[in-house]
Design a protein around this motif. Structure first.
Motif, short mmCIF file in Angstrom:
data_model
loop_
_atom_site.label_atom_id
_atom_site.label_comp_id
_atom_site.label_asym_id
_atom_site.label_seq_id
_atom_site.Cartn_x
_atom_site.Cartn_y
_atom_site.Cartn_z
N GLY A 198 9.37 20.15 2.85
CA GLY A 198 8.01 19.77 2.50
C GLY A 198 6.94 20.18 3.48
N THR B 141 5.18 29.83 8.73
CA THR B 141 4.81 28.43 8.68
C THR B 141 3.29 28.27 8.75
N ASN C 267 13.88 21.85 1.15
CA ASN C 267 13.07 20.80 0.52
C ASN C 267 12.39 19.90 1.56
N PRO D 3 4.36 23.37 4.82
CA PRO D 3 3.84 24.61 4.22
C PRO D 3 4.43 25.84 4.88
N ASN D 4 5.07 26.66 4.09
CA ASN D 4 5.77 27.82 4.59
C ASN D 4 5.72 28.89 3.50
N GLY D 5 5.23 30.08 3.83
CA GLY D 5 5.06 31.03 2.74
C GLY D 5 4.92 32.47 3.16
N TYR E 81 3.55 19.36 1.75
CA TYR E 81 3.22 20.54 0.95
C TYR E 81 4.42 20.93 0.10
N ASN F 87 1.60 19.22 -2.52
CA ASN F 87 1.36 17.80 -2.78
C ASN F 87 0.19 17.64 -3.74
N HIS G 9 4.86 30.45 -1.91
CA HIS G 9 5.38 29.70 -0.76
C HIS G 9 6.88 29.50 -0.90
N HIS G 10 7.54 29.29 0.22
CA HIS G 10 8.96 28.96 0.26
C HIS G 10 9.12 27.44 0.27
N ASN G 11 10.33 26.99 0.03
CA ASN G 11 10.61 25.55 0.11
C ASN G 11 11.90 25.36 0.89
N ARG H 168 4.89 13.81 0.88
CA ARG H 168 5.19 15.22 1.07
C ARG H 168 3.94 15.96 1.56
#
Length: 323
Positions: free
Chosen positions: A200, A150, A198, A202-204, A20, A22, A193-195, A18
């Motif tokens: 994986g 992102t 799922n 990095p997004n926030g 992020y 991780n 951060h968002h998910n 993964r």
């Protein structure tokens, strides 16, 4: 300009972990940054590996075919963001300061446009800024509430878009404006951060009340209010290249996998590929994949010839995603 062997080594060694969040301290994000995967739209004079659109598209397709999240990580710095905006509109001082560090991977960039009430629409209800007078001179006070950005959780250089107001006519310019902010900037908050799905990557979020110098506007004071034009001219890279490359990769992987499955899997004492209903569905997959690939070839050639077709790029984003 960028050896295919470099990409092969990355994908051969990639462990599928993964990206992020991780427990490996963002190993693969740091690896692609230091190996100059973030430098594909930066000129050689600043240490970049500037590629043609076709070369960039092929690399993004190949990486995304192995791991879509890794493809997204490489994609974002090479589309709309600080690198492209600085290249086209930055002052010489800004280019000298930021582009070499973006090319080397010292800076991991992101671009903040999306908010609660707007997506990639810079004319929507985006964050606001206000020109104010302080003891230190003129400042731009900005209230940030960006989301779904992102690379935001790992980024240390952000391009941010906001609608600047100048009610006291201190500068004499208003409108959508784009500026640069470093992670250490006072008041900036990058804690959540968002998910999405799922997946994986990095997004926030980017939040906070911050004060900017006019010199942080990309292109300086004369570019205040030119943000919408700047974004429309640069969006073609993300819309017309990066997202279609991802669609190309996922379509080919899915079609290839299904092709081998229907040759092997038997039902009623015959392989699935001999069944008319299966043939019909599979043929649609092949046709849509072929249309995606063909339209990408056309668009990439148009972009490589120096054009920025904003409408065609928007159509590419919609059609490739849908297909």
């Amino acid at each position: 300009k960028f050896s295919d062997e470099n990409v092969n080594i990355l994908l051969k060694n990639f462990d599928g972990l993964r990206l992020y969040p991780n427990e490996n301290n963002n190993k693969w994000i740091n690896y692609v940054a230091k190996q100059k995967y973030f430098s594909f739209i930066i000129d050689e004079e600043y240490g970049g590996n500037k590629l043609s659109v076709n070369e960039l598209s092929n690399i993004l397709t190949k990486i995304s075919s192995v791991d879509p999240a890794l493809g997204v990580v490489v994609m974002v710095p090479n589309s709309l963001g600080p690198g492209e905006l600085l290249t086209h509109y930055g002052t010489q001082e800004q280019k000298n300061k930021y582009l070499p560090k973006l090319a080397s991977g010292e800076y991991i960039p992101c671009f903040g446009l999306t908010g609660p009430n707007n997506g990639s629409d810079a004319t929507g209800s985006i964050d606001t800024g206000k020109v104010i007078k302080t003891n230190e001179g003129l400042k731009i006070k900005v209230n940030l509430n960006k989301r779904y950005i992102t690379l935001s959780p790992v980024s240390n250089l952000m391009g941010i878009a906001f609608n600047l107001e100048d009610p006291d006519n201190l500068i004499g310019k208003e409108g959508v404006t784009v500026a640069l902010v470093e992670r250490s900037h006072k008041g900036l908050i990058q804690e959540t951060h968002h998910n999405p799905m799922n997946a994986g990557f990095p997004n926030g979020t980017i939040k906070g009340e911050i004060y900017l110098d006019v010199s942080q506007v990309i292109g300086g004071e004369e570019n205040i209010g030119n943000g919408w034009k700047m974004l429309m001219e640069c969006l073609s890279a993300g819309r017309g290249v990066s997202l279609p490359a991802t669609a190309n990769a996922s379509s080919k992987v899915a079609t290839y996998g299904i092709y081998n499955y229907i040759k092997t899997r038997e039902q009623f004492k015959m392989p699935l590929y001999k069944m008319q209903a299966i043939q019909e569905k599979f043929n649609k997959m092949v046709i849509n994949t072929w249309i995606i690939q063909s339209s990408i070839s056309l668009t990439n050639d148009i972009l490589d010839n120096g054009n920025s077709p904003a409408v065609l790029s928007a159509i590419m984003k919609q059609q490739c995603t849908e297909r």
